[in-house]
Write an enzyme that holds these catalytic residues in place. Structure first.
Site, PDB file in Angstrom:
ATOM      1  N   ASN A 107       0.825  -1.206   0.000  1.00  0.00           N
ATOM      2  CA  ASN A 107       0.000   0.000   0.000  1.00  0.00           C
ATOM      3  C   ASN A 107       0.862   1.260   0.000  1.00  0.00           C
ATOM      4  OD1 ASN A 107      -2.599   1.497   0.516  1.00  0.00           O
ATOM      5  ND2 ASN A 107      -1.460   2.059   2.350  1.00  0.00           N
ATOM      6  N   ASP A 174       1.699   6.767   0.050  1.00  0.00           N
ATOM      7  CA  ASP A 174       0.947   5.710  -0.610  1.00  0.00           C
ATOM      8  C   ASP A 174       1.393   5.515  -2.054  1.00  0.00           C
ATOM      9  OD1 ASP A 174      -0.476   5.501   1.685  1.00  0.00           O
ATOM     10  OD2 ASP A 174      -2.307   6.455   0.928  1.00  0.00           O
ATOM     11  N   ARG A 202       0.738 -12.643   3.653  1.00  0.00           N
ATOM     12  CA  ARG A 202      -0.298 -11.948   4.398  1.00  0.00           C
ATOM     13  C   ARG A 202      -0.300 -10.525   3.823  1.00  0.00           C
ATOM     14  NH1 ARG A 202      -0.138  -7.093   7.674  1.00  0.00           N
ATOM     15  NH2 ARG A 202      -1.957  -7.127   9.037  1.00  0.00           N
ATOM     16  N   ASP A 204      -1.144  -6.790   3.632  1.00  0.00           N
ATOM     17  CA  ASP A 204      -1.423  -5.715   4.585  1.00  0.00           C
ATOM     18  C   ASP A 204      -2.436  -4.735   4.005  1.00  0.00           C
ATOM     19  OD1 ASP A 204      -0.696  -4.325   7.093  1.00  0.00           O
ATOM     20  OD2 ASP A 204       0.133  -2.800   5.764  1.00  0.00           O
ATOM     21  N   GLU A 248      -5.801  -8.760   5.153  1.00  0.00           N
ATOM     22  CA  GLU A 248      -6.274  -7.959   6.273  1.00  0.00           C
ATOM     23  C   GLU A 248      -7.395  -7.068   5.748  1.00  0.00           C
ATOM     24  OE1 GLU A 248      -4.555  -4.796   9.608  1.00  0.00           O
ATOM     25  OE2 GLU A 248      -3.680  -4.858   7.603  1.00  0.00           O
ATOM     26  N   HIS A 315      -0.851  -8.619  15.973  1.00  0.00           N
ATOM     27  CA  HIS A 315       0.281  -7.759  16.308  1.00  0.00           C
ATOM     28  C   HIS A 315      -0.109  -6.288  16.403  1.00  0.00           C
ATOM     29  CE1 HIS A 315      -0.193  -7.800  11.987  1.00  0.00           C
ATOM     30  NE2 HIS A 315       0.475  -6.675  11.909  1.00  0.00           N
ATOM     31  N   ASP A 316      -1.313  -5.939  15.993  1.00  0.00           N
ATOM     32  CA  ASP A 316      -1.788  -4.566  16.073  1.00  0.00           C
ATOM     33  C   ASP A 316      -2.615  -4.371  17.346  1.00  0.00           C
ATOM     34  OD1 ASP A 316      -0.685  -3.410  13.758  1.00  0.00           O
ATOM     35  OD2 ASP A 316      -2.214  -4.352  12.510  1.00  0.00           O
TER      36      ASP A 316
END
Length: 557
Positions: A107, A174, A202, A204, A248, A315-316
Site C-alpha cells: 500500500n 501511498d 499476508r 497488509d 487484512e 500484532h496490532d
C-alpha cells in the site's frame, strides 16, 4: 472427498503462527532478534504443531513503524541477517513440515525508499507517478487511521509544492496502483519471494491498496479495482499452484464477501475474521454466547475454496471498531478499564491472559474456541505460553515484546544486557520468571501443553477446516454449540461463556439413535438414546469437542 485429495489446499487445515524476527530470538547477542535465532527455534515450532510460519516484515527499514516502513522490497534488513540466513529458515521450516509466508506491504513505502526520494526530487521525475499527488488536499478527506499521530491523510512536500497521500503515517507515502508500472513492480516483488520459497503472503491493509479516492485524473482510474486483486491471485496461482493470499480486511460482511471474490472465490484466498473476533470479546464480557453466534452466522457463504482465519489477538491493537459505541464500552469496562490499556478510542493494547485476570478456565476455553471454530487458527507468538503485555510501551508495541524462552533477565531472548533490547521484556506477574517456554514444556498441565494438545486434535479432525458449519439450538444463552460436518464425518463443540456450570441437552436426531459420542479431548465416550438425544455437562467456562460416531462405524481420531 479424502484428506489425501485436499493437500493442495493446505491452508484449509493449517496452524498459522505469526512472529516478528526482531523480537523472537537473538542469536548474536546484539539485542535484536535475527534469522539465525529463528532457525534455532524452528524445532520448537514444529513440536508445537505449527504448519505455517507468518513472518512480519523483515525488509530493510528506518524502523519508524516496526518494519512496515520499507525502503527495499527485495532485501533483508541487515540487523536480522542476510539472504542466506532467510533461505536457511525457509529450508529448515520445509524440512520440519512448515510453510513460510511473509507480510506483503504494497500500500505504501517509506519516505526513504529510492522511489520516493526520486519522486520528490522534481515534478517531472519518472518516479513521480509512483505516488499520489495533489496541489491541495481534498475538501472531504477520510479520518486518519492513527488519529493520535496524524491530523490529515496528506502531507506537503515543500520542495515540489504538492501534497502526497499517506493513509497511515506521513513517513509512509501511498503507492499509486493506477500506474501500470507500480502494478508491475508489485508482481515482481511477489514473484521474487515466491521464487525464494515462500508459500504466499499476508497482504497488509487490502482495502487501502484498492482505494483510488485520492487520484485526480479520472481517466486513470482502474475500471474495476477488484480486477487488479484478481490478477494478483491469478499471478500467485501461476507462480505457485498452492500459494495463499491472506488478507487484512476489516470491513462489514458484504464488503468482505467482495474481497473473497464472491462465489467465484478468485480474489483473496483467506481473510481474518475481525467481526467474529470482536464479538467474541463482547460475548466474554457479557458471559453470553449470543454476539459471537450472530457474528458467525453473518459470515457470507462464498466459495468453498475461500477460508476464514480465526484469531484471538494479532500484532496490532485489538480493534473493536465494528462494535457499537455502547458495546465497545462494555468490552473496555471488562478488559481494559484504564486509559493506558486503550488506543485510538477503538481498541485495546492487551494480551488475553491479563484481560481475563489470569483465569486458566477462561483462557483455555478461548483457545479451545479458537481451534474449533470453522476456519484456520492463527496464533501470535507467545500466546502458547500465555505472555502478557508491557503497558509502558507506546501503543501497539505493548504486545510486541521479546519472546520469553526461560526465566533469565531477558527471558532467554538475548545474551545482551536488558537495556540493549529494542523492546523491554514484560515485567511483573507475566514476566519471564513466571511465564516462559522452558518451564511450560516440562509441565504437562501448562498452557503450552494444552495448546499443543489442541493443535494435535485439530489437525486430526479435518472437519474443523473443511466442514459445513451449523449452530445447534440450546437452551442456555451462555453456551455456543456448533457442529461441523464433512462428508460422513461430524464433530460438535460446546463452549460455556459463563462462570456457572450448565447442563446442555443435545438432540442429534433419530438418524443418530444409539450413536457413540466420543469426547476428543478426554477420550471418554457415551451413547445417545433411542431418539438420538444426549446431555452434556459443562463446568463454568467449560468446553468439549465431540465426535459423533454412528453405530457400526469405525472410530476416527
Amino acid at each position: 472427498m479424502k484428506v489425501t485429495d485436499t493437500s493442495d489446499l493446505w491452508w484449509k487445515s493449517a496452524v498459522i503462527y505469526c512472529l516478528d524476527v526482531e523480537t523472537y530470538m537473538d542469536w548474536n547477542g546484539d539485542g535484536v532478534g535475527d534469522f539465525a535465532g529463528l532457525a534455532n527455534r524452528l524445532d520448537y515450532l514444529a513440536e508445537l504443531g505449527v504448519t505455517c510460519l507468518w513472518l512480519m516484515p523483515f525488509y530493510p527499514t528506518p524502523d519508524r513503524d516496526d518494519g512496515y516502513d520499507i525502503v527495499d522490497f527485495y532485501g533483508v534488513d541487515p540487523r536480522l541477517g542476510h539472504f542466506g540466513d532467510l533461505v536457511e529458515v525457509i529450508r529448515i521450516a520445509r524440512d520440519r513440515g512448515m510453510r513460510v509466508i511473509a507480510d506483503l506491504v504494497i500500500n505504501h513505502t517509506s519516505d526513504k525508499h529510492p522511489w520516493f526520494k526520486a519522486a520528490r526530487s522534481s515534478r517531472t521525475n519518472p518516479y513521480r507517478d509512483y505516488y499520489v499527488w495533489r496541489d491541495e488536499p481534498p475538501a472531504h478527506d477520510g479520518a486518519p487511521v492513527f488519529p493520535d499521530q496524524e491530523t490529515s491523510n496528506w502531507q506537503l512536500d515543500e520542495k515540489t509544492g504538492q501534497y502526497y497521500q499517506h493513509v497511515f503515517y506521513k513517513h509512509q507515502p501511498d503507492l499509486n496502483i493506477t500506474n501500470p508500472l507500480v502494478r508491475d513492480e508489485i508482481a515482481k516483488v511477489m514473484g521474487f519471494w515466491l521464487q525464494l520459497g515462500l508459500s504466499g503472503f499476508r497482504v497488509d491493509a487490502v482495502p487501502f491498496l484498492l482505494d483510488e479516492s485520492g487520484i485526480i485524473d479520472g481517466s486513470r482510474l482502474l475500471p474495476d479495482p477488484h480486477a487488479y486483486l484478481r490478477s494478483l491471485r491469478s499471478f500467485l496461482g501461476r507462480r505457485s499452484g498452492d500459494g495463499v493470499l491472506l488478507g487484512e480486511v476489516n470491513l462489514p460482511r458484504d464488503e468482505q464477501e467482495v474481497f473473497f471474490g464472491g462465489v467465484e472465490g478468485d480474489e483473496l484466498t483467506m481473510q481474518f475474521d475481525f467481526i467474529s473476533m470482536q464479538n467474541m470479546y463482547l460475548s466474554l464480557a457479557r458471559q453470553d454466547a449470543g454476539p459471537l453466534i450472530a457474528a458467525l452466522e453473518s459470515r457470507p457463504v462464498g466459495s468453498p475454496d475461500s477460508q476464514w482465519a480465526n484469531f484471538v489477538r494479532n500484532h496490532d491493537e485489538l480493534t473493536l471498531d465494528k462494535l457499537s459505541d455502547s458495546e465497545r464500552q462494555e468490552v473496555f469496562a471488562a478488559f481494559g478499564p484504564e486509559e493506558r490499556m486503550q488506543v485510538y478510542g477503538r481498541g485495546l493494547v492487551r494480551r488475553l491472559p491479563p484481560m481475563l485476570d489470569g483465569d486458566p478456565r477462561r483462557i483455555r476455553m478461548v483457545y479451545s474456541l479458537l481451534f474449533s471454530l470453522p476456519g484456520t487458527p492463527v496464533l501470535f507468538y507467545g500466546e502458547e505460553i500465555g505472555m502478557g503485555e508491557n503497558l509502558d510501551a507506546e501503543g501497539r508495541m505493548a504486545v510486541r515484546t521479546a519472546m520469553q524462552w526461560n526465566a533469565g533477565a531477558t527471558g532467554g531472548f538475548s545474551a545482551a544486557r536488558p537495556s540493549r533490547l529494542r523492546n523491554a521484556v514484560v515485567a511483573g506477574g507475566y514476566g519471564p520468571e513466571h511465564v516462559n517456554v522452558e518451564q511450560q514444556r516440562r509441565d504437562p498441565s501448562s498452557l503450552y501443553s494444552f495448546i499443543r494438545m489442541l493443535v494435535q486434535h485439530y489437525r486430526n479432525a479435518p472437519e474443523f477446516g473443511w466442514g459445513a458449519f451449523e449452530v445447534l439450538p440450546v437452551e442456555s444463552a451462555s453456551v455456543l454449540a456448533h457442529s461441523l460436518t464433512w462428508d460422513d464425518r461430524q464433530v460438535i463443540a460446546l463452549h460455556n461463556f459463563a462462570a456457572s456450570p450448565v447442563s446442555v441437552p443435545l438432540d442429534l436426531g433419530r438418524a443418530h439413535a444409539g450413536c457413540e459420542v466420543s469426547e476428543l479431548l478426554t477420550g471418554e465416550s457415551s451413547h445417545a438414546d433411542a431418539a438420538g438425544r444426549t446431555t452434556i455437562q459443562l463446568d463454568g467456562y467449560g468446553f468439549t469437542w465431540l465426535r459423533v460416531i454412528p453405530e457400526g462405524e469405525r472410530l476416527q481420531y
